[in-house]
Motif scaffolding. Structure first.
Motif, PDB file in Angstrom:
ATOM      1  N   GLY A  53       0.787  -1.225   0.000  1.00  0.00           N
ATOM      2  CA  GLY A  53       0.000   0.000   0.000  1.00  0.00           C
ATOM      3  C   GLY A  53       0.818   1.274   0.000  1.00  0.00           C
ATOM      4  N   ALA A  54       1.835   1.349   0.862  1.00  0.00           N
ATOM      5  CA  ALA A  54       2.625   2.577   0.964  1.00  0.00           C
ATOM      6  C   ALA A  54       3.363   2.865  -0.345  1.00  0.00           C
ATOM      7  CB  ALA A  54       3.614   2.471   2.120  1.00  0.00           C
ATOM      8  N   LEU A  55       3.961   1.826  -0.937  1.00  0.00           N
ATOM      9  CA  LEU A  55       4.692   2.011  -2.182  1.00  0.00           C
ATOM     10  C   LEU A  55       3.733   2.370  -3.320  1.00  0.00           C
ATOM     11  CD1 LEU A  55       7.415   1.893  -3.633  1.00  0.00           C
ATOM     12  CD2 LEU A  55       7.062  -0.554  -3.968  1.00  0.00           C
ATOM     13  N   ALA A  56       2.566   1.735  -3.333  1.00  0.00           N
ATOM     14  CA  ALA A  56       1.581   2.039  -4.373  1.00  0.00           C
ATOM     15  C   ALA A  56       1.131   3.485  -4.291  1.00  0.00           C
ATOM     16  CB  ALA A  56       0.379   1.108  -4.246  1.00  0.00           C
ATOM     17  N   GLY A  57       1.073   4.012  -3.086  1.00  0.00           N
ATOM     18  CA  GLY A  57       0.676   5.396  -2.927  1.00  0.00           C
ATOM     19  C   GLY A  57       1.677   6.379  -3.502  1.00  0.00           C
ATOM     20  N   VAL A  58       2.915   5.932  -3.653  1.00  0.00           N
ATOM     21  CA  VAL A  58       3.975   6.802  -4.173  1.00  0.00           C
ATOM     22  C   VAL A  58       4.103   6.672  -5.689  1.00  0.00           C
ATOM     23  CG1 VAL A  58       6.446   7.321  -4.109  1.00  0.00           C
ATOM     24  CG2 VAL A  58       5.240   6.737  -2.001  1.00  0.00           C
ATOM     25  N   GLY A 106       2.174   4.341  -7.716  1.00  0.00           N
ATOM     26  CA  GLY A 106       1.028   3.742  -8.380  1.00  0.00           C
ATOM     27  C   GLY A 106       1.019   2.238  -8.211  1.00  0.00           C
ATOM     28  N   ARG A 107      -0.172   1.645  -8.275  1.00  0.00           N
ATOM     29  CA  ARG A 107      -0.324   0.220  -7.983  1.00  0.00           C
ATOM     30  C   ARG A 107       0.447  -0.651  -8.971  1.00  0.00           C
ATOM     31  NH1 ARG A 107      -3.707  -3.639  -9.975  1.00  0.00           N
ATOM     32  NH2 ARG A 107      -4.085  -5.453  -8.620  1.00  0.00           N
ATOM     33  N   GLY A 108       0.320  -0.382 -10.277  1.00  0.00           N
ATOM     34  CA  GLY A 108       0.977  -1.217 -11.281  1.00  0.00           C
ATOM     35  C   GLY A 108       2.483  -1.203 -11.140  1.00  0.00           C
ATOM     36  N   ARG A 109       3.061  -0.021 -10.982  1.00  0.00           N
ATOM     37  CA  ARG A 109       4.517   0.078 -10.870  1.00  0.00           C
ATOM     38  C   ARG A 109       5.009  -0.503  -9.551  1.00  0.00           C
ATOM     39  NH1 ARG A 109       4.529   6.177 -13.541  1.00  0.00           N
ATOM     40  NH2 ARG A 109       3.661   5.438 -15.528  1.00  0.00           N
TER      41      ARG A 109
END
Length: 327
Positions: A248-253, A255-258
């Motif tokens: 979640g934290a990384l996706a927030g930075v 994006g979910r796909g990346r």
């Protein structure tokens, strides 16, 4: 326990290779003992169904793949980094009759009728065996070979980087917990073998193999360059499809796909492999990888016909505590 003693010349002659013929042999071992190879059960179900539908009799091949001693001629040492199956089968057909009989004599336990027939006429037996292996490959391994090969290529790329960064010690100690490098000796944890073998300048061929998991296999017969076959990094992902999740934290930075792609790049992978794992389209994966590459978070490395992508040091820091998927 097997101790392989290295000299400087042995290190200079150590190399990587793949072997389609060996994958046939190792996969038959999986079919013989599916309960010991739970990771491969999705493949076992498909392979069993394909063999039954085709009516292919692999009895001779099964008989040649016992629990312990494998005939040395069954899968020779790869002469090139990625030999073609046709070339390996041509070498198999050329094995001298005396070698076949000697290897069959070394096998323990009662000899099946198929092996007795093979023993009586090795030349005809080798022709039958090669034909069965070729048909077996077409039915149960060729459809999955692109994904298996991508995993093997990614493993070799990863270990080449380790060798460049930390030398032989870092390379060998990262192979598998069953292998340990110390003081110029590579110790392989075999359950039924206890020997110390000097390599005598022949070096060692390191062969990542999808179907050896969870074990390692070695061959030190003086007639061939010594071989160590080990499970590749990321083997646990081999049969997964569309199961990746994004932290979640990384996706927030990013994006979910990346975020999913960066997580999956714990080991190098191709665009097609990443699409299979994440459930994203190949086009979407390519677009995301382009953006990540421009940002300095991934790098591309050509391996044969494919480009394998890997996380950069900056990406490793960004991903941080995300756990790696490994064997």
């Amino acid at each position: 326990m097997l101790d392989l003693a290295f000299s400087t010349e042995d290190l200079a002659h150590t190399r990587f290779a793949f072997s389609p013929a060996w994958e046939i042999v190792a996969s038959v071992r999986v079919l013989n003992q599916p309960g010991a190879h739970a990771l491969h059960l999705p493949w076992v179900k498909r392979a069993t169904a394909a063999l039954d539908a085709a009516g292919l009799d692999i009895g001779l091949l099964r008989d040649l793949v016992p629990l312990r001693h494998l005939p040395g001629f069954l899968a020779g040492t790869p002469a090139s980094p990625l030999p073609e199956l046709t070339d390996e089968l041509a070498d198999l057909r050329d094995v001298p009759a005396r070698v076949v009989r000697r290897e069959l004599d070394a096998m323990t336990g009662p000899r099946s009728p198929a092996l007795n027939r093979f023993y009586r006429d090795p030349e005809a037996g080798l022709e039958r065996l090669a034909a069965v292996m070729e048909r077996y490959w077409d039915l149960v391994l060729a459809p999955d070979w692109p994904r298996i090969r991508a995993l093997l290529e990614a493993d070799v790329l990863h270990r080449s980087r380790l060798l460049a960064q930390g030398g032989a010690a870092e390379l060998f100690n990262d192979l598998t917990p069953l292998v340990r490098w110390e003081g110029g000796t590579l110790t392989v944890a075999h359950r039924h073998l206890h020997a110390a073998v000097p390599l005598d300048g022949r070096g060692l061929v390191l062969v990542p193999s999808a179907f050896v998991w969870p074990r390692v296999f070695s061959k030190t017969d003086p007639r061939w360059q010594p071989v160590l076959r080990y499970p590749p990094r990321g083997i646990a992902t081999l049969w997964e499809t569309g199961t990746a999740t994004a932290p979640g934290a990384l996706a927030g930075v990013v994006g979910r796909g990346r975020a999913m792609l960066l997580t999956e790049l714990a080991a190098p992978a191709s665009t097609a492999e990443l699409a299979r794992r994440t459930g994203l389209s190949a086009g979407a994966v390519s677009q995301h990888l382009g953006a990540l590459k421009a940002a300095g978070l991934v790098s591309g490395h050509r391996a044969g016909r494919h480009v394998l992508y890997a996380r950069t040091r900056a990406a490793e820091v960004l991903v941080g505590g995300v756990p790696e998927v490994d064997c």
